[in-house]
Design a protein around this motif. Structure first.
Motif, PDB file in Angstrom:
ATOM      1  N   MET A 139       0.818  -1.203   0.000  1.00  0.00           N
ATOM      2  CA  MET A 139       0.000   0.000   0.000  1.00  0.00           C
ATOM      3  C   MET A 139       0.856   1.258   0.000  1.00  0.00           C
ATOM      4  O   MET A 139       0.508   2.253  -0.639  1.00  0.00           O
ATOM      5  N   ARG A 140       1.988   1.226   0.712  1.00  0.00           N
ATOM      6  CA  ARG A 140       2.858   2.408   0.718  1.00  0.00           C
ATOM      7  C   ARG A 140       3.552   2.589  -0.638  1.00  0.00           C
ATOM      8  O   ARG A 140       3.721   3.711  -1.110  1.00  0.00           O
ATOM      9  N   ILE A 141       3.940   1.491  -1.254  1.00  0.00           N
ATOM     10  CA  ILE A 141       4.535   1.574  -2.591  1.00  0.00           C
ATOM     11  C   ILE A 141       3.518   2.113  -3.594  1.00  0.00           C
ATOM     12  O   ILE A 141       3.837   2.972  -4.428  1.00  0.00           O
ATOM     13  N   LEU A 142       2.282   1.621  -3.496  1.00  0.00           N
ATOM     14  CA  LEU A 142       1.218   2.091  -4.381  1.00  0.00           C
ATOM     15  C   LEU A 142       0.942   3.573  -4.146  1.00  0.00           C
ATOM     16  O   LEU A 142       0.745   4.335  -5.112  1.00  0.00           O
ATOM     17  N   THR A 143       0.943   3.998  -2.884  1.00  0.00           N
ATOM     18  CA  THR A 143       0.715   5.405  -2.565  1.00  0.00           C
ATOM     19  C   THR A 143       1.801   6.284  -3.163  1.00  0.00           C
ATOM     20  O   THR A 143       1.527   7.352  -3.728  1.00  0.00           O
ATOM     21  N   LEU A 144       3.053   5.845  -3.072  1.00  0.00           N
ATOM     22  CA  LEU A 144       4.163   6.607  -3.649  1.00  0.00           C
ATOM     23  C   LEU A 144       4.004   6.742  -5.157  1.00  0.00           C
ATOM     24  O   LEU A 144       4.214   7.831  -5.718  1.00  0.00           O
ATOM     25  N   CYS A 145       3.632   5.661  -5.819  1.00  0.00           N
ATOM     26  CA  CYS A 145       3.425   5.709  -7.272  1.00  0.00           C
ATOM     27  C   CYS A 145       2.275   6.647  -7.628  1.00  0.00           C
ATOM     28  O   CYS A 145       2.362   7.410  -8.607  1.00  0.00           O
ATOM     29  N   LEU A 146       1.203   6.604  -6.833  1.00  0.00           N
ATOM     30  CA  LEU A 146       0.060   7.481  -7.082  1.00  0.00           C
ATOM     31  C   LEU A 146       0.422   8.946  -6.854  1.00  0.00           C
ATOM     32  O   LEU A 146      -0.107   9.825  -7.545  1.00  0.00           O
ATOM     33  N   MET A 147       1.298   9.214  -5.897  1.00  0.00           N
ATOM     34  CA  MET A 147       1.748  10.585  -5.659  1.00  0.00           C
ATOM     35  C   MET A 147       2.425  11.153  -6.904  1.00  0.00           C
ATOM     36  O   MET A 147       2.149  12.285  -7.326  1.00  0.00           O
ATOM     37  N   ILE A 148       3.300  10.350  -7.502  1.00  0.00           N
ATOM     38  CA  ILE A 148       4.007  10.808  -8.700  1.00  0.00           C
ATOM     39  C   ILE A 148       3.042  10.980  -9.866  1.00  0.00           C
ATOM     40  O   ILE A 148       3.066  12.001 -10.581  1.00  0.00           O
ATOM     41  N   LEU A 149       2.168   9.991 -10.071  1.00  0.00           N
ATOM     42  CA  LEU A 149       1.190  10.066 -11.167  1.00  0.00           C
ATOM     43  C   LEU A 149       0.255  11.257 -10.988  1.00  0.00           C
ATOM     44  O   LEU A 149      -0.040  11.974 -11.956  1.00  0.00           O
ATOM     45  N   SER A 150      -0.208  11.477  -9.774  1.00  0.00           N
ATOM     46  CA  SER A 150      -1.096  12.608  -9.514  1.00  0.00           C
ATOM     47  C   SER A 150      -0.385  13.929  -9.798  1.00  0.00           C
ATOM     48  O   SER A 150      -0.973  14.856 -10.368  1.00  0.00           O
ATOM     49  N   GLY A 151       0.882  14.013  -9.406  1.00  0.00           N
ATOM     50  CA  GLY A 151       1.648  15.228  -9.689  1.00  0.00           C
ATOM     51  C   GLY A 151       1.769  15.489 -11.180  1.00  0.00           C
ATOM     52  O   GLY A 151       1.660  16.629 -11.631  1.00  0.00           O
ATOM     53  N   VAL A 152       1.990  14.421 -11.948  1.00  0.00           N
ATOM     54  CA  VAL A 152       2.071  14.561 -13.413  1.00  0.00           C
ATOM     55  C   VAL A 152       0.767  15.123 -13.963  1.00  0.00           C
ATOM     56  O   VAL A 152       0.770  16.048 -14.800  1.00  0.00           O
ATOM     57  N   LEU A 153      -0.355  14.597 -13.518  1.00  0.00           N
ATOM     58  CA  LEU A 153      -1.664  15.040 -14.017  1.00  0.00           C
ATOM     59  C   LEU A 153      -1.972  16.475 -13.591  1.00  0.00           C
ATOM     60  O   LEU A 153      -2.572  17.235 -14.355  1.00  0.00           O
ATOM     61  N   ILE A 154      -1.559  16.861 -12.392  1.00  0.00           N
ATOM     62  CA  ILE A 154      -1.805  18.236 -11.931  1.00  0.00           C
ATOM     63  C   ILE A 154      -0.994  19.220 -12.762  1.00  0.00           C
ATOM     64  O   ILE A 154      -1.514  20.243 -13.225  1.00  0.00           O
ATOM     65  N   PHE A 155       0.290  18.926 -12.975  1.00  0.00           N
ATOM     66  CA  PHE A 155       1.114  19.804 -13.811  1.00  0.00           C
ATOM     67  C   PHE A 155       0.574  19.853 -15.238  1.00  0.00           C
ATOM     68  O   PHE A 155       0.528  20.919 -15.867  1.00  0.00           O
ATOM     69  N   ALA A 156       0.172  18.698 -15.768  1.00  0.00           N
ATOM     70  CA  ALA A 156      -0.400  18.667 -17.119  1.00  0.00           C
ATOM     71  C   ALA A 156      -1.669  19.492 -17.183  1.00  0.00           C
ATOM     72  O   ALA A 156      -1.916  20.201 -18.170  1.00  0.00           O
ATOM     73  N   GLY A 157      -2.491  19.429 -16.133  1.00  0.00           N
ATOM     74  CA  GLY A 157      -3.710  20.234 -16.093  1.00  0.00           C
ATOM     75  C   GLY A 157      -3.414  21.725 -16.135  1.00  0.00           C
ATOM     76  O   GLY A 157      -4.112  22.490 -16.810  1.00  0.00           O
ATOM     77  N   ILE A 158      -2.366  22.142 -15.428  1.00  0.00           N
ATOM     78  CA  ILE A 158      -1.990  23.561 -15.439  1.00  0.00           C
ATOM     79  C   ILE A 158      -1.517  23.963 -16.830  1.00  0.00           C
ATOM     80  O   ILE A 158      -1.859  25.048 -17.328  1.00  0.00           O
ATOM     81  N   TYR A 159      -0.746  23.093 -17.487  1.00  0.00           N
ATOM     82  CA  TYR A 159      -0.319  23.374 -18.858  1.00  0.00           C
ATOM     83  C   TYR A 159      -1.527  23.517 -19.783  1.00  0.00           C
ATOM     84  O   TYR A 159      -1.543  24.392 -20.667  1.00  0.00           O
ATOM     85  N   ILE A 160      -2.529  22.665 -19.594  1.00  0.00           N
ATOM     86  CA  ILE A 160      -3.731  22.723 -20.431  1.00  0.00           C
ATOM     87  C   ILE A 160      -4.485  24.027 -20.211  1.00  0.00           C
ATOM     88  O   ILE A 160      -4.945  24.666 -21.167  1.00  0.00           O
ATOM     89  N   LEU A 161      -4.625  24.444 -18.957  1.00  0.00           N
ATOM     90  CA  LEU A 161      -5.296  25.710 -18.658  1.00  0.00           C
ATOM     91  C   LEU A 161      -4.551  26.885 -19.285  1.00  0.00           C
ATOM     92  O   LEU A 161      -5.167  27.796 -19.849  1.00  0.00           O
ATOM     93  N   ALA A 162      -3.222  26.876 -19.177  1.00  0.00           N
ATOM     94  CA  ALA A 162      -2.424  27.957 -19.769  1.00  0.00           C
ATOM     95  C   ALA A 162      -2.563  27.963 -21.287  1.00  0.00           C
ATOM     96  O   ALA A 162      -2.663  29.034 -21.914  1.00  0.00           O
ATOM     97  N   ALA A 163      -2.594  26.769 -21.895  1.00  0.00           N
ATOM     98  CA  ALA A 163      -2.752  26.683 -23.346  1.00  0.00           C
ATOM     99  C   ALA A 163      -4.128  27.175 -23.780  1.00  0.00           C
ATOM    100  O   ALA A 163      -4.267  27.821 -24.830  1.00  0.00           O
ATOM    101  N   THR A 164      -5.149  26.888 -22.986  1.00  0.00           N
ATOM    102  CA  THR A 164      -6.506  27.327 -23.322  1.00  0.00           C
ATOM    103  C   THR A 164      -6.610  28.834 -23.399  1.00  0.00           C
ATOM    104  O   THR A 164      -7.335  29.379 -24.248  1.00  0.00           O
ATOM    105  N   MET A 165      -5.869  29.534 -22.558  1.00  0.00           N
ATOM    106  CA  MET A 165      -5.886  30.996 -22.583  1.00  0.00           C
ATOM    107  C   MET A 165      -5.386  31.550 -23.911  1.00  0.00           C
ATOM    108  O   MET A 165      -5.747  32.661 -24.296  1.00  0.00           O
ATOM    109  N   CYS A 166      -4.590  30.765 -24.630  1.00  0.00           N
ATOM    110  CA  CYS A 166      -4.057  31.225 -25.911  1.00  0.00           C
ATOM    111  C   CYS A 166      -5.150  31.397 -26.960  1.00  0.00           C
ATOM    112  O   CYS A 166      -4.947  32.106 -27.961  1.00  0.00           O
ATOM    113  N   PHE A 167      -6.308  30.762 -26.773  1.00  0.00           N
ATOM    114  CA  PHE A 167      -7.400  30.944 -27.719  1.00  0.00           C
ATOM    115  C   PHE A 167      -7.904  32.393 -27.705  1.00  0.00           C
ATOM    116  O   PHE A 167      -8.484  32.864 -28.678  1.00  0.00           O
TER     117      PHE A 167
END
Length: 260
Positions: A139-167
């Motif tokens: 469970m701790r190993i899975l939590t660590l992996c989810l932390m990294i994956l969640s961070g990737v998705l959060i950063f990607a979401g911010i990139y998407i929001l910034a890109a949307t403003m370009c419209f």
């Protein structure tokens, strides 16, 4: 996904046409977070601890957030440089293809040289975990992996929001760097060292707290209450990507062609 991996392969081959440049850039990317980590190390050498957090505990937090950032910067680079597609009129070409615009923008650019940052962060992660008394289980190993994956998705979401403003703005807004580069610098420390309003903003609005703080408490055995609640926090943080994609679809519907 087969199309996505075709994009990956084509762009990897194009970047490897200049192998010396590729490896030099990758090597340079390895040392960029290393300089930041050196500052972190000397900070703890001077003060010993920050609000009860020891060096290797913060080093684990540092490694997780920098791994997430380097992966997102590599694979979501198309959104980070999206303004060039608008300015050059290339987004029109993407829209006439029978594939999702998100997939095509993701596949428009990859920064494989960012693997240098990823390697450095992995080294810090291994060093930190080997010096922490963590009772590792599935469970701790899975939590660590989810932390990294969640961070990737959060950063990607911010990139998407910034890109949307370009419209509407055409050019990318530098204010987005407050939440990408600034968010990375802020999230490399546990959130509770900041003011309460900062903690609330980066937990309930941009949920870095679900990556670098709440599940970290569970890994280190510092949490109070139900373990499962702290373990699923990265999953809840990952949901941030969905409103970002909704905003993107709204931006695409309001896009006006260049006409060229």
């Amino acid at each position: 996904m087969s199309l996505y991996f075709r994009y990956l392969l084509i762009l990897f081959k194009s970047q490897m046409q200049y192998r010396t440049s590729f490896w030099l850039l990758t090597f340079g990317q390895f040392f960029i977070p290393l300089a930041v980590f050196a500052g972190l190390y000397f900070l703890f050498e001077q003060f010993g601890q920050i609000k009860g957090w020891q060096f290797f505990e913060v080093a684990l937090c540092f490694a997780v957030i920098h791994m997430a950032f380097s992966i997102s910067e590599c694979f979501a680079r198309g959104f980070d440089s999206f303004s060039s597609l608008i300015i050059n009129g290339e987004f029109d070409r993407l829209l006439v293809r029978p594939r999702n615009s998100v997939l095509q923008v993701l596949g428009s650019k990859f920064e494989f040289t960012r693997f240098g940052r990823l390697v450095q962060s992995m080294i810090v992660l291994i060093w930190a975990t080997s010096n922490l008394m963590i009772d590792w289980n599935l469970m701790r190993i899975l939590t660590l992996c989810l932390m990294i994956l969640s961070g990737v998705l959060i950063f990607a979401g911010i990139y998407i929001l910034a890109a949307t403003m370009c419209f509407w703005t055409v050019q990318g807004l530098e204010i987005a760097n407050i939440f990408t580069d600034g968010g990375r610098e802020m999230a490399q420390y546990p959130l509770n060292i900041y003011h309460k309003w900062v903690v609330k903003f980066f937990t309930y609005v941009i949920p870095f707290g679900t990556v670098n703080y709440l599940p970290l408490l569970y890994l280190l055995g510092k949490n109070e209450g139900n373990d499962w609640l702290y373990m699923i926090m990265p999953v809840l943080g990952s949901l941030f990507i969905f409103p970002c994609l909704i905003v993107w679809s709204i931006g695409v519907r309001h896009y006006r062609s260049t006409g060229s």
